[in-house]
Design a protein around this motif. Structure first.
Motif, mmCIF file in Angstrom:
data_model
loop_
_atom_site.group_PDB
_atom_site.id
_atom_site.type_symbol
_atom_site.label_atom_id
_atom_site.label_comp_id
_atom_site.label_asym_id
_atom_site.label_seq_id
_atom_site.Cartn_x
_atom_site.Cartn_y
_atom_site.Cartn_z
ATOM 1 N N LYS A 81 6.123 2.231 -7.595
ATOM 2 C CA LYS A 81 7.302 1.287 -7.029
ATOM 3 C C LYS A 81 7.128 -0.197 -7.528
ATOM 4 C CE LYS A 81 9.073 1.289 -3.394
ATOM 5 N NZ LYS A 81 10.611 1.174 -2.791
ATOM 6 N N GLY A 82 8.110 -0.622 -7.451
ATOM 7 C CA GLY A 82 8.146 -2.205 -8.137
ATOM 8 C C GLY A 82 7.947 -3.042 -6.899
ATOM 9 N N GLY A 83 7.385 -4.139 -7.053
ATOM 10 C CA GLY A 83 7.403 -5.330 -6.005
ATOM 11 C C GLY A 83 6.288 -4.799 -4.991
ATOM 12 N N VAL A 84 5.431 -4.039 -5.390
ATOM 13 C CA VAL A 84 4.355 -3.600 -4.318
ATOM 14 C C VAL A 84 3.180 -4.525 -4.548
ATOM 15 C CG1 VAL A 84 3.281 -2.028 -5.965
ATOM 16 C CG2 VAL A 84 3.360 -1.691 -3.317
ATOM 17 N N SER B 219 5.331 0.902 3.811
ATOM 18 C CA SER B 219 6.554 1.307 3.988
ATOM 19 C C SER B 219 6.637 2.767 3.599
ATOM 20 C CB SER B 219 7.423 0.465 2.951
ATOM 21 O OG SER B 219 8.551 1.265 2.634
ATOM 22 N N VAL B 220 7.672 3.523 4.400
ATOM 23 C CA VAL B 220 8.050 4.895 4.332
ATOM 24 C C VAL B 220 8.285 5.162 2.895
ATOM 25 C CG1 VAL B 220 10.495 4.783 5.184
ATOM 26 C CG2 VAL B 220 9.020 6.915 5.376
ATOM 27 N N PHE B 221 9.249 4.282 2.289
ATOM 28 C CA PHE B 221 9.682 4.297 0.887
ATOM 29 C C PHE B 221 8.400 4.274 -0.117
ATOM 30 C CE2 PHE B 221 13.080 2.599 3.170
ATOM 31 C CZ PHE B 221 14.004 3.426 3.243
ATOM 32 N N ASP B 222 7.559 3.416 0.139
ATOM 33 C CA ASP B 222 6.217 3.315 -0.597
ATOM 34 C C ASP B 222 5.235 4.670 -0.420
ATOM 35 O OD1 ASP B 222 7.121 0.777 -1.172
ATOM 36 O OD2 ASP B 222 4.953 -0.030 -1.178
ATOM 37 N N ILE B 223 5.274 4.875 0.608
ATOM 38 C CA ILE B 223 4.421 6.182 1.170
ATOM 39 C C ILE B 223 4.859 7.257 0.340
ATOM 40 C CG2 ILE B 223 3.590 7.766 3.036
ATOM 41 C CD1 ILE B 223 3.405 5.257 4.722
ATOM 42 N N GLY C 24 -4.071 -0.957 0.421
ATOM 43 C CA GLY C 24 -3.182 -1.462 1.140
ATOM 44 C C GLY C 24 -2.666 -2.821 0.978
ATOM 45 N N MET C 25 -1.524 -3.113 0.562
ATOM 46 C CA MET C 25 -0.950 -4.639 0.209
ATOM 47 C C MET C 25 -0.027 -5.321 1.312
ATOM 48 S SD MET C 25 -2.491 -5.113 -2.892
ATOM 49 C CE MET C 25 -1.347 -6.318 -3.366
ATOM 50 N N ARG C 26 -0.243 -6.319 1.608
ATOM 51 C CA ARG C 26 0.493 -7.238 2.358
ATOM 52 C C ARG C 26 0.372 -6.626 3.785
ATOM 53 N NH1 ARG C 26 4.506 -6.932 -2.255
ATOM 54 N NH2 ARG C 26 4.060 -8.423 -3.377
ATOM 55 N N VAL C 27 -0.696 -6.143 4.169
ATOM 56 C CA VAL C 27 -0.852 -5.423 5.611
ATOM 57 C C VAL C 27 -1.064 -6.360 6.752
ATOM 58 C CG1 VAL C 27 -2.052 -3.704 6.820
ATOM 59 C CG2 VAL C 27 -1.715 -3.466 4.300
ATOM 60 N N ASP C 28 -0.092 -6.198 7.765
ATOM 61 C CA ASP C 28 -0.314 -6.749 9.019
ATOM 62 C C ASP C 28 -0.871 -5.947 9.932
ATOM 63 O OD1 ASP C 28 0.049 -8.412 11.224
ATOM 64 O OD2 ASP C 28 1.987 -9.305 11.073
ATOM 65 N N GLU C 29 -2.120 -6.342 10.301
ATOM 66 C CA GLU C 29 -2.666 -5.132 11.203
ATOM 67 C C GLU C 29 -2.206 -4.930 12.582
ATOM 68 O OE1 GLU C 29 -4.713 -3.065 9.940
ATOM 69 O OE2 GLU C 29 -5.558 -3.792 8.295
ATOM 70 N N ARG C 30 -1.331 -5.952 12.907
ATOM 71 C CA ARG C 30 -0.586 -5.988 14.237
ATOM 72 C C ARG C 30 0.464 -5.100 14.285
ATOM 73 N NH1 ARG C 30 0.002 -12.338 14.396
ATOM 74 N NH2 ARG C 30 1.072 -11.653 12.234
ATOM 75 N N THR C 31 0.903 -4.642 13.347
ATOM 76 C CA THR C 31 2.345 -3.845 13.240
ATOM 77 C C THR C 31 2.216 -2.153 13.299
ATOM 78 O OG1 THR C 31 2.549 -3.673 10.944
ATOM 79 C CG2 THR C 31 3.234 -5.536 11.635
ATOM 80 N N LEU C 32 3.151 -1.895 13.585
ATOM 81 C CA LEU C 32 3.226 -0.227 13.482
ATOM 82 C C LEU C 32 3.288 0.344 12.210
ATOM 83 C CD1 LEU C 32 3.503 2.344 15.321
ATOM 84 C CD2 LEU C 32 5.780 2.104 15.213
ATOM 85 N N ALA D 88 1.615 -0.701 9.954
ATOM 86 C CA ALA D 88 0.299 -0.888 9.396
ATOM 87 C C ALA D 88 -0.284 0.401 9.882
ATOM 88 C CB ALA D 88 -0.514 -1.990 9.776
ATOM 89 N N GLU D 89 -0.256 0.663 10.995
ATOM 90 C CA GLU D 89 -1.089 1.758 11.626
ATOM 91 C C GLU D 89 -0.412 3.075 11.034
ATOM 92 O OE1 GLU D 89 -0.725 3.950 16.218
ATOM 93 O OE2 GLU D 89 -0.367 1.942 15.932
ATOM 94 N N ARG D 90 0.692 3.172 10.732
ATOM 95 C CA ARG D 90 1.318 4.426 9.985
ATOM 96 C C ARG D 90 0.800 4.683 8.675
ATOM 97 N NH1 ARG D 90 7.670 3.511 11.734
ATOM 98 N NH2 ARG D 90 7.541 4.641 13.736
ATOM 99 N N LEU D 91 0.601 3.268 8.126
ATOM 100 C CA LEU D 91 -0.057 3.269 6.797
ATOM 101 C C LEU D 91 -1.693 3.934 6.698
ATOM 102 C CD1 LEU D 91 0.170 2.678 3.684
ATOM 103 C CD2 LEU D 91 -0.660 0.294 4.253
#
Length: 208
Positions: free
Chosen positions: A10-13, A111-115, A140-148, A150-153
Motif C-alpha cells: 500500500k501507498g501512504g502507509v 484499515s480493512v484495505f491495508d489488512i 502498526g502505523m498511526r494507531v489510535d488505541e481508542r478506536t474500533l 485499532a482493535e480490529r488491527l
C-alpha cells in the motif's frame, strides 16, 4: 552488513517515515548507516537532503530506477543499510529486494484495505525461496488505541504467525521532525518520550 527493508503493498502507509526513523535510530547508536530510496516519490531521499550537519550522519544509497544493487560502503565500514521501497513491490524489483534483505518490516494502518492488501503481500513473502534467511516483522502505523479500527488491527495481527514489533501512534512529532531531516532519536528525549517508549520493542528487534 545487515540490510533492513521497509515494504508494503500500500501507498501512504508510512514506509518513508519508518525507513527514516530506523536510519536515524542506527545513526544515533553510532553506526555507519546508508539509506536507500526505491520509491518514485523519493521522500526518504528528500528527508536525507534536509538532515542537518549537526545530526548523526547517514549516507545516501543511490538506487537506480530499474535495478537495486548492493549498498555502497560509505567511507568507513558501513554497518547497516536501510531501504525504503515503493508501494506494490513486484516483478524484478521484488526479486532484487528479496536477494538483499536480511530483515523486512511491513507497516500497515488500521484499515480493512491495508489488512486485505497486506495479507496477500505476506503470502508472497512466505512463498519466496529465501524466506528462511530473512526476518519479517509487522508494525502498526498511526494507531489510535481508542478506536474500533485499532482493535480490529490487533485482532488481525495476533492471528498471524509473525512478530508484531510495535504500534506507533498518530502524532505530529514525525511530521515536524521530518521537515528538518530528523528522527525521534535526534532530539531531547523529553520531547518525544511516548514515541521512544513505543520504539523500544522495535529497536530491540532491530538490534537482535
Amino acid at each position: 552488513m545487515p540490510i533492513v527493508v521497509v515494504a508494503s503493498p500500500k501507498g501512504g502507509v508510512g514506509k518513508s517515515t519508518l525507513s527514516t526513523q530506523i536510519a536515524g535510530y542506527y545513526a544515533s547508536r553510532g553506526h555507519h548507516v546508508v539509506l536507500g530510496d526505491a520509491d518514485p516519490q523519493q521522500s526518504a531521499r528528500l528527508w536525507l537532503s534536509l538532515r542537518p550537519a549537526s545530526a548523526a550522519p547517514i549516507q545516501p544509497w543511490d538506487v537506480e530506477a530499474d535495478e537495486i544493487d548492493k549498498p555502497p560502503k560509505a567511507g568507513k565500514e558501513t554497518t547497516y543499510a536501510v531501504l525504503d521501497t515503493p508501494a506494490g513491490l513486484e516483478g524484478k524489483r521484488f526479486k532484487d529486494v528479496m536477494k538483499l534483505a536480511d530483515k523486512i518490516i511491513v507497516p500497515l494502518q488500521p484499515s480493512v484495505f491495508d489488512i486485505f492488501a497486506t495479507r496477500k503481500f505476506l503470502d508472497r513473502l512466505a512463498e519466496h525461496r529465501r524466506i528462511d534467511k530473512m526476518q519479517v516483522g509487522l508494525v502498526g502505523m498511526r494507531v489510535d488505541e481508542r478506536t474500533l479500527a485499532a482493535e480490529r488491527l490487533h485482532d488481525y495481527l495476533e492471528g498471524l504467525e509473525l512478530p508484531v514489533l510495535t504500534y506507533l501512534r498518530n502524532t505530529q512529532n514525525y511530521v515536524h521532525l521530518a521537515a528538518g531531516g530528523l528522527s525521534v532519536f535526534d532530539v531531547a528525549p523529553g520531547r518525544v518520550e511516548k514515541d521512544l517508549e513505543q520504539w523500544q520493542p522495535l529497536s530491540a528487534w532491530l538490534d537482535a
